[in-house]
Design a protein around this motif. Structure first.
Motif, mmCIF file in Angstrom:
data_model
loop_
_atom_site.group_PDB
_atom_site.id
_atom_site.type_symbol
_atom_site.label_atom_id
_atom_site.label_comp_id
_atom_site.label_asym_id
_atom_site.label_seq_id
_atom_site.Cartn_x
_atom_site.Cartn_y
_atom_site.Cartn_z
ATOM 1 N N MET A 1 -7.363 4.664 -42.815
ATOM 2 C CA MET A 1 -8.203 4.550 -41.629
ATOM 3 C C MET A 1 -9.594 4.060 -42.004
ATOM 4 O O MET A 1 -10.032 4.172 -43.153
ATOM 5 N N LYS A 2 -10.268 3.517 -41.008
ATOM 6 C CA LYS A 2 -11.684 3.200 -41.121
ATOM 7 C C LYS A 2 -12.435 4.317 -40.411
ATOM 8 O O LYS A 2 -12.099 4.671 -39.279
ATOM 9 N N LEU A 3 -13.441 4.865 -41.076
ATOM 10 C CA LEU A 3 -14.098 6.064 -40.569
ATOM 11 C C LEU A 3 -15.548 5.779 -40.226
ATOM 12 O O LEU A 3 -16.297 5.244 -41.055
ATOM 13 N N LEU A 4 -15.948 6.161 -39.027
ATOM 14 C CA LEU A 4 -17.350 6.128 -38.632
ATOM 15 C C LEU A 4 -17.724 7.560 -38.259
ATOM 16 O O LEU A 4 -17.406 8.042 -37.170
ATOM 17 N N LEU A 5 -18.374 8.229 -39.197
ATOM 18 C CA LEU A 5 -18.640 9.662 -39.075
ATOM 19 C C LEU A 5 -20.075 9.857 -38.612
ATOM 20 O O LEU A 5 -21.021 9.723 -39.382
ATOM 21 N N THR A 6 -20.232 10.147 -37.336
ATOM 22 C CA THR A 6 -21.557 10.251 -36.740
ATOM 23 C C THR A 6 -21.956 11.707 -36.539
ATOM 24 O O THR A 6 -21.113 12.607 -36.493
ATOM 25 N N SER A 7 -23.255 11.896 -36.379
ATOM 26 C CA SER A 7 -23.785 13.207 -36.015
ATOM 27 C C SER A 7 -23.901 13.342 -34.506
ATOM 28 O O SER A 7 -23.574 14.385 -33.946
ATOM 29 N N GLY A 8 -24.340 12.251 -33.843
ATOM 30 C CA GLY A 8 -24.599 12.333 -32.411
ATOM 31 C C GLY A 8 -23.922 11.280 -31.569
ATOM 32 O O GLY A 8 -24.250 11.124 -30.398
ATOM 33 N N GLY A 9 -22.978 10.541 -32.150
ATOM 34 C CA GLY A 9 -22.305 9.485 -31.415
ATOM 35 C C GLY A 9 -22.863 8.112 -31.774
ATOM 36 O O GLY A 9 -23.585 7.950 -32.758
ATOM 37 N N VAL A 10 -22.526 7.127 -30.964
ATOM 38 C CA VAL A 10 -22.968 5.747 -31.199
ATOM 39 C C VAL A 10 -24.324 5.592 -30.509
ATOM 40 O O VAL A 10 -24.436 5.068 -29.403
ATOM 41 N N THR A 11 -25.366 6.068 -31.175
ATOM 42 C CA THR A 11 -26.660 6.287 -30.546
ATOM 43 C C THR A 11 -27.653 5.142 -30.707
ATOM 44 O O THR A 11 -28.731 5.192 -30.107
ATOM 45 N N ASN A 12 -27.333 4.141 -31.510
ATOM 46 C CA ASN A 12 -28.289 3.048 -31.697
ATOM 47 C C ASN A 12 -27.549 1.765 -32.071
ATOM 48 O O ASN A 12 -26.333 1.761 -32.289
ATOM 49 N N ALA A 13 -28.324 0.677 -32.165
ATOM 50 C CA ALA A 13 -27.735 -0.642 -32.394
ATOM 51 C C ALA A 13 -27.055 -0.749 -33.751
ATOM 52 O O ALA A 13 -26.040 -1.448 -33.887
ATOM 53 N N SER A 14 -27.574 -0.071 -34.759
ATOM 54 C CA SER A 14 -26.989 -0.159 -36.100
ATOM 55 C C SER A 14 -25.613 0.490 -36.152
ATOM 56 O O SER A 14 -24.668 -0.055 -36.736
ATOM 57 N N ILE A 15 -25.496 1.671 -35.541
ATOM 58 C CA ILE A 15 -24.197 2.346 -35.506
ATOM 59 C C ILE A 15 -23.225 1.559 -34.638
ATOM 60 O O ILE A 15 -22.033 1.423 -34.966
ATOM 61 N N HIS A 16 -23.719 1.017 -33.532
ATOM 62 C CA HIS A 16 -22.880 0.189 -32.649
ATOM 63 C C HIS A 16 -22.344 -1.019 -33.412
ATOM 64 O O HIS A 16 -21.152 -1.345 -33.332
ATOM 65 N N ALA A 17 -23.209 -1.676 -34.194
ATOM 66 C CA ALA A 17 -22.774 -2.842 -34.966
ATOM 67 C C ALA A 17 -21.752 -2.461 -36.022
ATOM 68 O O ALA A 17 -20.798 -3.218 -36.280
ATOM 69 N N ALA A 18 -21.926 -1.301 -36.628
ATOM 70 C CA ALA A 18 -20.945 -0.838 -37.619
ATOM 71 C C ALA A 18 -19.587 -0.612 -36.974
ATOM 72 O O ALA A 18 -18.545 -0.962 -37.553
ATOM 73 N N LEU A 19 -19.584 -0.045 -35.763
ATOM 74 C CA LEU A 19 -18.333 0.175 -35.048
ATOM 75 C C LEU A 19 -17.648 -1.148 -34.734
ATOM 76 O O LEU A 19 -16.445 -1.312 -34.973
ATOM 77 N N VAL A 20 -18.386 -2.104 -34.214
ATOM 78 C CA VAL A 20 -17.803 -3.409 -33.883
ATOM 79 C C VAL A 20 -17.259 -4.081 -35.144
ATOM 80 O O VAL A 20 -16.180 -4.690 -35.132
#
Length: 223
Positions: A1-20
């Motif tokens: 799997m690909k894992l995006l382990l957040t503390s508060g969700g997709v809260t900013n542009a950097s985390i959003h870009a990592a998800l995409v």
């Protein structure tokens, strides 16, 4: 799997870009399942309106309401009572699993009981997007500070898909969350590597490569 382990969700542009980047396509072209199970085991977040807010995309922690092509609900407590043919294909077809926070051991217990934990190794292209406990459940241990509910077999181990532990919701003194001093005290009881991160931070894991994605504050407490 690909894992995006957040503390508060997709809260900013950097985390959003990592998800995409992990999806390999826009969110609007991706299908997801949300997993609210952890919320029901935690006295402060469920059951009730907080669970509905997560499922409906109205939560203050952005995950479900990001504009997915389709969204379904995967409730782990229901899965042992239905045939695997009713839910396993839906999981395999999903581009992402969005996993709510709440009680980490309650979530871990139902991941094992439902069979989802056994299915994870075969989901090589699926993106796991964890929120707080939804991230911590994939670590080797969470530490006593984060244990409230205990499973019937009195096993406080988590799944260990990664080799580090996470202290979420890092916050300055006087604000809601965990202070750095509290995180350091927590880390002292953790056997392996450990990170503390605030709600503007996440840890991305792809093919064993670990990268912190942050527009906020984070620290590696133990290497």
């Amino acid at each position: 799997m690909k894992l995006l382990l957040t503390s508060g969700g997709v809260t900013n542009a950097s985390i959003h870009a990592a998800l995409v980047g992990m999806l390999g396509k826009p969110i609007s072209e991706s299908d997801a399942l949300c997993i609210p199970t952890a919320m029901y085991g935690h006295p402060r977040v469920g059951p009730g309106d907080r669970a509905w807010q997560f499922i409906s995309g109205e939560s203050e922690n952005p995950m479900v309401g990001l504009g997915w092509r389709s969204m379904g609900v995967l409730e782990l407590t229901a899965l042992p009572s239905i045939d695997e043919s009713h839910w396993v294909p839906r999981v395999r077809e999903a581009d992402a699993l969005l996993v709510a926070g709440g009680d980490v051991l309650y979530l871990c217990h139902w991941m094992r009981e439902s069979g989802l934990a056994d299915l994870l190794p075969s989901l090589t292209e699926t993106v796991w997007v964890g929120l707080s406990a939804g991230s911590m459940v994939l670590t080797p241990e969470v530490g006593d500070d984060f244990i409230q509910w205990r499973p019937p077999y009195d096993d406080d181990r988590t799944l260990g898909l990664v080799d580090f532990s996470i202290c979420p919701h890092l916050a300055p003194d006087g604000q809601p969350g965990n202070t750095l001093a509290e995180a350091e005290q927590w880390a002292a009881g953790i056997a392996g590597p450990a990170y503390a991160m605030d709600d503007q931070s996440a840890i991305a894991v792809v093919d064993g490569h670990v990268e912190v994605v942050s527009e906020g504050q984070w620290t590696q407490l133990k290497g």
